[in-house]
Design a protein around this motif. Structure first.
Motif, PDB file in Angstrom:
ATOM      1  N   SER A 183       0.829  -1.208   0.000  1.00 52.19           N
ATOM      2  CA  SER A 183       0.000   0.000   0.000  1.00 52.19           C
ATOM      3  C   SER A 183       0.863   1.258   0.000  1.00 52.19           C
ATOM      4  O   SER A 183       0.530   2.251  -0.649  1.00 52.19           O
ATOM      5  N   ILE A 184       1.981   1.219   0.717  1.00 52.25           N
ATOM      6  CA  ILE A 184       2.904   2.355   0.706  1.00 52.25           C
ATOM      7  C   ILE A 184       3.467   2.542  -0.697  1.00 52.25           C
ATOM      8  O   ILE A 184       3.604   3.670  -1.194  1.00 52.25           O
ATOM      9  N   ASP A 185       3.754   1.432  -1.362  1.00 52.93           N
ATOM     10  CA  ASP A 185       4.214   1.516  -2.745  1.00 52.93           C
ATOM     11  C   ASP A 185       3.132   2.143  -3.619  1.00 52.93           C
ATOM     12  O   ASP A 185       3.423   2.887  -4.563  1.00 52.93           O
ATOM     13  N   ASN A 186       1.884   1.840  -3.302  1.00 51.40           N
ATOM     14  CA  ASN A 186       0.750   2.424  -4.022  1.00 51.40           C
ATOM     15  C   ASN A 186       0.729   3.940  -3.880  1.00 51.40           C
ATOM     16  O   ASN A 186       0.318   4.666  -4.795  1.00 51.40           O
ATOM     17  N   LEU A 187       1.193   4.430  -2.716  1.00 50.84           N
ATOM     18  CA  LEU A 187       1.222   5.875  -2.483  1.00 50.84           C
ATOM     19  C   LEU A 187       2.127   6.598  -3.474  1.00 50.84           C
ATOM     20  O   LEU A 187       1.868   7.744  -3.841  1.00 50.84           O
ATOM     21  N   PHE A 188       3.211   5.959  -3.887  1.00 52.08           N
ATOM     22  CA  PHE A 188       4.093   6.572  -4.876  1.00 52.08           C
ATOM     23  C   PHE A 188       3.302   6.915  -6.138  1.00 52.08           C
ATOM     24  O   PHE A 188       3.447   7.993  -6.717  1.00 52.08           O
ATOM     25  N   VAL A 189       2.448   5.980  -6.561  1.00 56.25           N
ATOM     26  CA  VAL A 189       1.645   6.188  -7.765  1.00 56.25           C
ATOM     27  C   VAL A 189       0.604   7.280  -7.522  1.00 56.25           C
ATOM     28  O   VAL A 189       0.346   8.109  -8.395  1.00 56.25           O
ATOM     29  N   PHE A 190      -0.009   7.279  -6.329  1.00 55.24           N
ATOM     30  CA  PHE A 190      -0.982   8.322  -6.002  1.00 55.24           C
ATOM     31  C   PHE A 190      -0.350   9.714  -6.074  1.00 55.24           C
ATOM     32  O   PHE A 190      -0.967  10.668  -6.552  1.00 55.24           O
ATOM     33  N   ILE A 191       0.878   9.830  -5.566  1.00 54.33           N
ATOM     34  CA  ILE A 191       1.581  11.110  -5.597  1.00 54.33           C
ATOM     35  C   ILE A 191       1.759  11.579  -7.034  1.00 54.33           C
ATOM     36  O   ILE A 191       1.553  12.757  -7.366  1.00 54.33           O
ATOM     37  N   LEU A 245       4.073  11.232   5.352  1.00 54.65           N
ATOM     38  CA  LEU A 245       5.366  10.918   4.747  1.00 54.65           C
ATOM     39  C   LEU A 245       5.889  12.067   3.891  1.00 54.65           C
ATOM     40  O   LEU A 245       7.054  12.431   3.963  1.00 54.65           O
ATOM     41  N   GLY A 246       4.998  12.637   3.069  1.00 54.99           N
ATOM     42  CA  GLY A 246       5.401  13.783   2.259  1.00 54.99           C
ATOM     43  C   GLY A 246       6.687  13.525   1.500  1.00 54.99           C
ATOM     44  O   GLY A 246       6.805  12.615   0.692  1.00 54.99           O
ATOM     45  N   GLY A 247       7.694  14.313   1.770  1.00 56.74           N
ATOM     46  CA  GLY A 247       8.972  14.199   1.077  1.00 56.74           C
ATOM     47  C   GLY A 247       9.713  12.920   1.400  1.00 56.74           C
ATOM     48  O   GLY A 247      10.613  12.526   0.654  1.00 56.74           O
ATOM     49  N   LEU A 248       9.328  12.242   2.508  1.00 55.97           N
ATOM     50  CA  LEU A 248      10.019  11.012   2.870  1.00 55.97           C
ATOM     51  C   LEU A 248       9.806   9.930   1.817  1.00 55.97           C
ATOM     52  O   LEU A 248      10.651   9.053   1.646  1.00 55.97           O
ATOM     53  N   MET A 249       8.705  10.013   1.076  1.00 54.53           N
ATOM     54  CA  MET A 249       8.416   9.006   0.065  1.00 54.53           C
ATOM     55  C   MET A 249       9.535   8.914  -0.956  1.00 54.53           C
ATOM     56  O   MET A 249       9.905   7.834  -1.402  1.00 54.53           O
ATOM     57  N   THR A 250      10.081  10.084  -1.335  1.00 56.32           N
ATOM     58  CA  THR A 250      11.146  10.090  -2.337  1.00 56.32           C
ATOM     59  C   THR A 250      12.465   9.587  -1.768  1.00 56.32           C
ATOM     60  O   THR A 250      13.393   9.293  -2.523  1.00 56.32           O
ATOM     61  N   ARG A 251      12.571   9.488  -0.440  1.00 53.19           N
ATOM     62  CA  ARG A 251      13.814   9.042   0.193  1.00 53.19           C
ATOM     63  C   ARG A 251      13.871   7.534   0.353  1.00 53.19           C
ATOM     64  O   ARG A 251      14.941   6.975   0.564  1.00 53.19           O
ATOM     65  N   LEU A 252      12.708   6.867   0.263  1.00 54.04           N
ATOM     66  CA  LEU A 252      12.687   5.413   0.418  1.00 54.04           C
ATOM     67  C   LEU A 252      13.062   4.754  -0.914  1.00 54.04           C
ATOM     68  O   LEU A 252      12.264   4.052  -1.544  1.00 54.04           O
ATOM     69  N   VAL A 253      14.307   4.977  -1.325  1.00 52.86           N
ATOM     70  CA  VAL A 253      14.754   4.569  -2.656  1.00 52.86           C
ATOM     71  C   VAL A 253      14.853   3.054  -2.816  1.00 52.86           C
ATOM     72  O   VAL A 253      14.846   2.535  -3.937  1.00 52.86           O
ATOM     73  N   TYR A 254      14.965   2.324  -1.694  1.00 52.71           N
ATOM     74  CA  TYR A 254      15.109   0.872  -1.780  1.00 52.71           C
ATOM     75  C   TYR A 254      13.817   0.121  -1.443  1.00 52.71           C
ATOM     76  O   TYR A 254      13.826  -1.105  -1.349  1.00 52.71           O
ATOM     77  N   ILE A 293      -0.077  10.712  -9.659  1.00 51.50           N
ATOM     78  CA  ILE A 293      -1.392  11.047 -10.214  1.00 51.50           C
ATOM     79  C   ILE A 293      -1.837  12.426  -9.746  1.00 51.50           C
ATOM     80  O   ILE A 293      -2.307  13.255 -10.539  1.00 51.50           O
ATOM     81  N   MET A 294      -1.693  12.698  -8.447  1.00 50.18           N
ATOM     82  CA  MET A 294      -2.097  13.997  -7.894  1.00 50.18           C
ATOM     83  C   MET A 294      -1.309  15.131  -8.550  1.00 50.18           C
ATOM     84  O   MET A 294      -1.857  16.191  -8.870  1.00 50.18           O
ATOM     85  N   ALA A 295      -0.008  14.916  -8.754  1.00 53.80           N
ATOM     86  CA  ALA A 295       0.841  15.958  -9.335  1.00 53.80           C
ATOM     87  C   ALA A 295       0.494  16.195 -10.797  1.00 53.80           C
ATOM     88  O   ALA A 295       0.394  17.346 -11.248  1.00 53.80           O
ATOM     89  N   ARG A 296       0.300  15.121 -11.551  1.00 54.24           N
ATOM     90  CA  ARG A 296       0.059  15.263 -12.987  1.00 54.24           C
ATOM     91  C   ARG A 296      -1.285  15.898 -13.297  1.00 54.24           C
ATOM     92  O   ARG A 296      -1.451  16.570 -14.308  1.00 54.24           O
ATOM     93  N   PHE A 297      -2.267  15.692 -12.434  1.00 47.90           N
ATOM     94  CA  PHE A 297      -3.572  16.299 -12.652  1.00 47.90           C
ATOM     95  C   PHE A 297      -3.775  17.560 -11.814  1.00 47.90           C
ATOM     96  O   PHE A 297      -4.855  18.141 -11.818  1.00 47.90           O
ATOM     97  N   SER A 298      -2.719  17.964 -11.099  1.00 44.86           N
ATOM     98  CA  SER A 298      -2.742  19.206 -10.302  1.00 44.86           C
ATOM     99  C   SER A 298      -3.950  19.279  -9.376  1.00 44.86           C
ATOM    100  O   SER A 298      -4.660  20.291  -9.321  1.00 44.86           O
ATOM    101  N   VAL A 299      -4.196  18.194  -8.640  1.00 41.22           N
ATOM    102  CA  VAL A 299      -5.313  18.170  -7.698  1.00 41.22           C
ATOM    103  C   VAL A 299      -4.988  19.078  -6.522  1.00 41.22           C
ATOM    104  O   VAL A 299      -3.924  18.941  -5.903  1.00 41.22           O
ATOM    105  N   PRO A 300      -5.863  20.044  -6.186  1.00 41.87           N
ATOM    106  CA  PRO A 300      -5.605  20.937  -5.048  1.00 41.87           C
ATOM    107  C   PRO A 300      -5.381  20.148  -3.762  1.00 41.87           C
ATOM    108  O   PRO A 300      -6.095  19.175  -3.492  1.00 41.87           O
ATOM    109  N   ARG A 301      -4.370  20.534  -2.973  1.00 44.90           N
ATOM    110  CA  ARG A 301      -4.024  19.808  -1.747  1.00 44.90           C
ATOM    111  C   ARG A 301      -5.225  19.663  -0.815  1.00 44.90           C
ATOM    112  O   ARG A 301      -5.392  18.641  -0.160  1.00 44.90           O
ATOM    113  N   LYS A 302      -6.067  20.691  -0.799  1.00 47.56           N
ATOM    114  CA  LYS A 302      -7.207  20.699   0.114  1.00 47.56           C
ATOM    115  C   LYS A 302      -8.157  19.544  -0.169  1.00 47.56           C
ATOM    116  O   LYS A 302      -8.830  19.035   0.743  1.00 47.56           O
TER     117      LYS A 302
END
Length: 344
Positions: free
Chosen positions: A79-87, A245-254, A89-98
């Motif tokens: 599921s955490i790996d799934n979050l990478f994809v969600f991030i 997690l926010g920015g921590l997601m990009t740090r979990l490189v392994y 998707i949210m960025a590419r469609f510019s979904v408002p954070r709110k």
């Protein structure tokens, strides 16, 4: 030892109520949760899962309790790996954070429905056809290899997906979001907002992850109840974890490498189990292969937890993680500076 019916029914009812309350809170007050709020919710759901595991140990014994923990940890990792994809998707469609909480909650509900369907089908198939373990095992080994060799080059733009492109052509759609609404009025006509595309993309992602995750957990337990509850607990708190997690997601490189190891391990375990209960006439004359070892639950749990711990520690110590942390800090400082300027 079997679980009493009242425990299974009561657990599902309680979990359903908790998910319903969580959904109503999102709909009533859409917002971007603070780190403290997100952390408290994640801690609550993790504690709830551990309490449930304790109840499993008490009512069903260490074997079922261990199966739940192994299944929950595996599904939580996926599921955490799934979050990478969600991030992405949210960025590419510019979904408002709110309004990202609403999108995540819809994604979680879709995931639960899809996984519930797959679990029901999987339980029936496994009960009738033991040879399906060969297929599950081979599929997980292929998935593990694909994940280990995927370096992100095929992280394609979901907006270019044929289904998404066709949906844009045939469905009247506005160019901008209207809060968290699915439909809005433009020029006196009712049209869909880009939120529809986001939901469809999230649903397609959930379908792909369900296909991966269900065979994985059936490799750890054949109890449909344990499989379903492990999936529920893995998805509960996922929305808050996204913001925590926010920015921590990009740090979990392994993390992806760890998941490939876990999937490969469960794939091997499934193949060994299939050999142990073999009934295919063209393998060993249709007889069980007695020398094929059955991997105990405690070994599975140790491999899964150990792999994740090693991956997280290695990720946080790697230079790439330090760079990601610095980039995230600079981005946060820049965002605060812009906020102060706009405030004046």
């Amino acid at each position: 030892m079997e679980l009493p019916a009242w425990f299974e029914i009561g657990s599902l009812v309680l979990l359903g109520i908790i998910l319903l309350v969580d959904l109503l809170l999102v709909l009533k007050r859409p917002h971007e949760p603070s780190m403290k709020e997100a952390g408290l919710w994640v801690a609550f759901y993790v504690a709830l899962a551990l309490v449930f595991a304790g109840a499993m140990f008490a009512f069903a014994g260490p074997e079922h309790g261990g199966q739940f923990i192994a299944g929950w940890v595996t599904e939580y990792s996926l599921s955490i790996d799934n979050l990478f994809v969600f991030i992405i998707i949210m960025a590419r469609f510019s979904v408002p954070r709110k309004y990202q909480q609403e999108v995540l909650m819809v994604g979680i509900i879709i995931a639960l429905v899809l996984r519930g369907i797959f679990i029901g089908l999987g339980a029936v198939v496994i009960e009738q056809f033991s040879w399906v373990f060969y297929i599950f095992g081979a599929f997980l080994l292929w998935t593990a290899w694909k994940q280990a060799t995927d370096h992100g080059e095929d992280e394609e733009d979901t907006s270019e997906n044929p289904l998404i492109s066709r949906l844009r052509r045939v469905v009247p759609m506005s160019e901008k979001f209207d809060g968290g609404k699915l439909r809005t009025i433009v020029g006196g006509k009712k049209v869909f907002t880009p939120m529809l595309i986001v939901f469809v993309t999230i649903g397609m992602t959930d379908l792909l992850f369900a296909v991966d995750s269900i065979p994985a957990i059936f490799g750890l337990t054949q109890s449909a109840f344990i499989v379903f509850t492990a999936n529920i607990f893995a998805l509960m708190g996922l929305r808050q974890l996204y913001f925590l997690l926010g920015g921590l997601m990009t740090r979990l490189v392994y993390l992806k490498h760890a998941l490939s190891v876990i999937l490969a391990f469960i794939g091997v375990k499934l193949v060994l189990h299939a050999m142990h209960v073999n009934e295919l006439p063209f393998i060993n004359g249709g007889q069980h292969i007695e020398w094929a070892p059955e991997i105990p639950t405690y070994v599975s749990l140790a491999v899964i937890v150990g792999t994740i711990v090693v991956a997280v520690v290695a990720s946080l110590l790697t230079p790439a993680a330090s760079k990601s942390k610095l980039d995230a800090r600079l981005e946060e400082d820049s965002r605060k500076s812009m906020h102060k300027v706009s405030g004046h």
